[in-house]
Design a protein around this motif. Sequence first.
Motif, mmCIF file in Angstrom:
data_model
loop_
_atom_site.group_PDB
_atom_site.id
_atom_site.type_symbol
_atom_site.label_atom_id
_atom_site.label_comp_id
_atom_site.label_asym_id
_atom_site.label_seq_id
_atom_site.Cartn_x
_atom_site.Cartn_y
_atom_site.Cartn_z
ATOM 1 N N ILE A 117 0.846 -1.203 0.000
ATOM 2 C CA ILE A 117 0.000 0.000 0.000
ATOM 3 C C ILE A 117 0.878 1.248 0.000
ATOM 4 C CG2 ILE A 117 -1.978 -1.098 1.115
ATOM 5 C CD1 ILE A 117 -1.040 0.179 3.771
ATOM 6 N N GLN A 118 0.239 2.397 -0.234
ATOM 7 C CA GLN A 118 0.925 3.685 -0.261
ATOM 8 C C GLN A 118 0.105 4.677 0.560
ATOM 9 O OE1 GLN A 118 3.679 4.890 -1.709
ATOM 10 N NE2 GLN A 118 4.216 3.511 -3.384
ATOM 11 N N PRO A 119 0.779 5.607 1.254
ATOM 12 C CA PRO A 119 0.034 6.629 2.016
ATOM 13 C C PRO A 119 -0.937 7.427 1.150
ATOM 14 C CG PRO A 119 2.407 6.786 2.463
ATOM 15 C CD PRO A 119 2.233 5.730 1.406
ATOM 16 N N TRP A 120 -0.576 7.653 -0.149
ATOM 17 C CA TRP A 120 -1.470 8.459 -1.003
ATOM 18 C C TRP A 120 -2.791 7.757 -1.297
ATOM 19 C CZ3 TRP A 120 -2.396 5.839 -5.459
ATOM 20 C CH2 TRP A 120 -1.390 5.027 -5.998
ATOM 21 N N GLN A 121 -2.901 6.486 -0.959
ATOM 22 C CA GLN A 121 -4.196 5.795 -1.112
ATOM 23 C C GLN A 121 -5.093 6.020 0.114
ATOM 24 O OE1 GLN A 121 -2.268 1.873 -1.555
ATOM 25 N NE2 GLN A 121 -3.207 1.753 -3.595
ATOM 26 N N PHE A 122 -4.514 6.655 1.157
ATOM 27 C CA PHE A 122 -5.240 6.790 2.418
ATOM 28 C C PHE A 122 -5.205 8.242 2.931
ATOM 29 C CE2 PHE A 122 -3.898 2.456 1.847
ATOM 30 C CZ PHE A 122 -5.043 1.735 2.156
ATOM 31 N N GLY A 123 -5.196 9.178 1.975
ATOM 32 C CA GLY A 123 -5.365 10.580 2.347
ATOM 33 C C GLY A 123 -4.105 11.379 2.610
ATOM 34 N N HIS A 124 -2.924 10.765 2.467
ATOM 35 C CA HIS A 124 -1.669 11.490 2.703
ATOM 36 C C HIS A 124 -0.931 11.629 1.371
ATOM 37 C CE1 HIS A 124 -2.002 10.903 7.112
ATOM 38 N NE2 HIS A 124 -2.572 9.752 6.749
ATOM 39 N N GLY A 125 -0.594 12.858 0.979
ATOM 40 C CA GLY A 125 0.015 13.066 -0.328
ATOM 41 C C GLY A 125 1.478 12.681 -0.369
ATOM 42 N N GLU A 126 1.775 11.438 -0.055
ATOM 43 C CA GLU A 126 3.171 10.988 0.031
ATOM 44 C C GLU A 126 3.317 9.579 -0.530
ATOM 45 O OE1 GLU A 126 5.128 11.601 3.746
ATOM 46 O OE2 GLU A 126 3.691 13.159 4.313
ATOM 47 N N THR A 127 4.553 9.289 -0.971
ATOM 48 C CA THR A 127 4.848 7.908 -1.367
ATOM 49 C C THR A 127 5.716 7.268 -0.291
ATOM 50 O OG1 THR A 127 6.817 8.616 -2.547
ATOM 51 C CG2 THR A 127 4.842 8.322 -3.849
ATOM 52 N N LYS A 128 5.385 6.072 0.068
ATOM 53 C CA LYS A 128 6.225 5.250 0.948
ATOM 54 C C LYS A 128 5.643 3.844 0.858
ATOM 55 C CE LYS A 128 7.942 4.480 5.559
ATOM 56 N NZ LYS A 128 7.603 4.487 6.980
ATOM 57 N N LYS A 129 6.258 3.022 0.018
ATOM 58 C CA LYS A 129 5.722 1.664 -0.169
ATOM 59 C C LYS A 129 5.721 0.931 1.163
ATOM 60 C CE LYS A 129 6.684 0.181 -4.878
ATOM 61 N NZ LYS A 129 7.577 -0.610 -5.726
ATOM 62 N N THR A 130 4.571 0.415 1.517
ATOM 63 C CA THR A 130 4.414 -0.296 2.785
ATOM 64 C C THR A 130 3.836 -1.671 2.497
ATOM 65 O OG1 THR A 130 4.025 1.796 3.909
ATOM 66 C CG2 THR A 130 3.274 -0.182 5.045
ATOM 67 N N CYS A 131 4.574 -2.706 2.893
ATOM 68 C CA CYS A 131 4.136 -4.081 2.620
ATOM 69 C C CYS A 131 3.335 -4.610 3.806
ATOM 70 C CB CYS A 131 5.345 -4.983 2.402
ATOM 71 S SG CYS A 131 6.396 -4.447 1.052
ATOM 72 N N LEU A 132 2.323 -5.426 3.496
ATOM 73 C CA LEU A 132 1.497 -6.045 4.540
ATOM 74 C C LEU A 132 1.500 -7.559 4.356
ATOM 75 C CD1 LEU A 132 -1.618 -3.656 4.397
ATOM 76 C CD2 LEU A 132 0.234 -3.625 6.092
ATOM 77 N N TRP A 133 1.904 -8.261 5.410
ATOM 78 C CA TRP A 133 1.793 -9.723 5.436
ATOM 79 C C TRP A 133 0.562 -10.033 6.296
ATOM 80 C CZ3 TRP A 133 6.217 -7.018 5.019
ATOM 81 C CH2 TRP A 133 7.149 -7.449 4.064
ATOM 82 N N LEU A 134 -0.409 -10.721 5.708
ATOM 83 C CA LEU A 134 -1.719 -10.848 6.353
ATOM 84 C C LEU A 134 -2.077 -12.301 6.651
ATOM 85 C CD1 LEU A 134 -3.673 -8.373 4.008
ATOM 86 C CD2 LEU A 134 -2.596 -7.866 6.217
ATOM 87 N N LYS A 135 -2.682 -12.499 7.812
ATOM 88 C CA LYS A 135 -3.260 -13.810 8.146
ATOM 89 C C LYS A 135 -4.739 -13.598 8.485
ATOM 90 C CE LYS A 135 -3.201 -17.073 12.009
ATOM 91 N NZ LYS A 135 -2.565 -17.379 13.303
ATOM 92 N N ASN A 136 -5.617 -14.255 7.747
ATOM 93 C CA ASN A 136 -7.074 -14.175 7.980
ATOM 94 C C ASN A 136 -7.621 -12.752 7.960
ATOM 95 O OD1 ASN A 136 -7.309 -16.937 8.213
ATOM 96 N ND2 ASN A 136 -7.003 -16.929 10.437
ATOM 97 N N LEU A 137 -7.028 -11.911 7.147
ATOM 98 C CA LEU A 137 -7.512 -10.534 7.003
ATOM 99 C C LEU A 137 -7.627 -10.208 5.513
ATOM 100 C CD1 LEU A 137 -5.394 -8.694 9.725
ATOM 101 C CD2 LEU A 137 -7.875 -8.970 9.729
ATOM 102 N N PRO A 138 -8.654 -9.436 5.144
ATOM 103 C CA PRO A 138 -8.784 -9.048 3.739
ATOM 104 C C PRO A 138 -7.773 -7.951 3.388
ATOM 105 C CG PRO A 138 -10.487 -7.999 5.049
ATOM 106 C CD PRO A 138 -9.721 -8.902 5.990
ATOM 107 N N LEU A 139 -7.527 -7.799 2.088
ATOM 108 C CA LEU A 139 -6.672 -6.695 1.649
ATOM 109 C C LEU A 139 -7.304 -5.375 2.066
ATOM 110 C CD1 LEU A 139 -5.687 -7.807 -1.985
ATOM 111 C CD2 LEU A 139 -4.603 -8.404 0.200
#
Length: 182
Positions: A117-139
Motif C-alpha cells: 500500500i501507499q500513504p497516497w491511497q489513504f489521504g496522505h500526499g506521500e509515497t512510501k511503499k508499505t508491505c502487509l503480510w496478512l493472516k485471515n484478514l482481507p486486503l
Amino acid sequence: MKVLVACEYSGEVRRAFAALGHDAWSCDLLPSEDGSRNHYQGDVFDIIDDGWDIMIAHPPCTHLAVSGARWFKDKQVEQAEALEFVQRLLDADIPKIALENPVSIISSRIRKPEQIIQPWQFGHGETKKTCLWLKNLPLLVPTDIVEGREQRVWKMGPSENRWKERSRTFTGIAQAMAQQWG
Ligand SMILES: C[S@@+](CC[C@H](N)C(=O)[O-])C[C@H]1O[C@@H](n2cnc3c(N)ncnc32)[C@H](O)[C@@H]1O
C-alpha cells in the motif's frame, strides 16, 4: 475485539481501534508517546499469548529494509535475528495478524507480502511503499486517493528523532485498518 498493536510507540493504530470501541493495546520497548495507560512497555513476547483477537505488528526494519542493502554484508547476524523476530510474530497464536514493513528481505527470506500500500491511497500526499503480510484478514481497500506524491519523510534532515518520524504509522492507514479489520 482485543487488539494488540505490537512495536508501536506512537499510539496511532491503538487510538484508531480504541475510537471504534475496541479494547486496544500498544506495546513497545519504548514508552508510549501519548502516555496512554493502554500501553505495555516491554518485550512483545511477554504478552503475545494473552488472548488477543488481532495483532497489528510493526517490527523494526533497520536490518531488513531493501533501502539499506549496501550494508547487508556487514550485518548478517543482525539480519538473521530480525528475520527470526518477524517469523515469531507471524507464527503467533492469534487468529488475525497483519505485519507491516517497508520493502524488505522478508519477501525473499520468509514470503512475499499479501499487499503493498501507499500513504497516497489513504489521504496522505506521500509515497512510501508499505508491505502487509496478512493472516485471515482481507486486503486493505484504499479510503481516500489523493494527488500528492511527495517523499517528505525520506527527505527529512538528520535529527535525533528522524527514525521515529520515518517509522510513524500514517493516521489514514491506521484508521483504515481499524475500520476494515476491527
Ligand atoms: C519501525 S518502529 C515502528 C513504529 C510504529 N510504526 C509507530 O507508529 O509507533 C519499530 C518499533 O519496534 C520496537 N521494538 C523493538 N523490539 C521490540 C520488542 N521486542 N518488543 C516490543 N517492541 C519492540 C522499537 O522500540 C520501535 O519503536
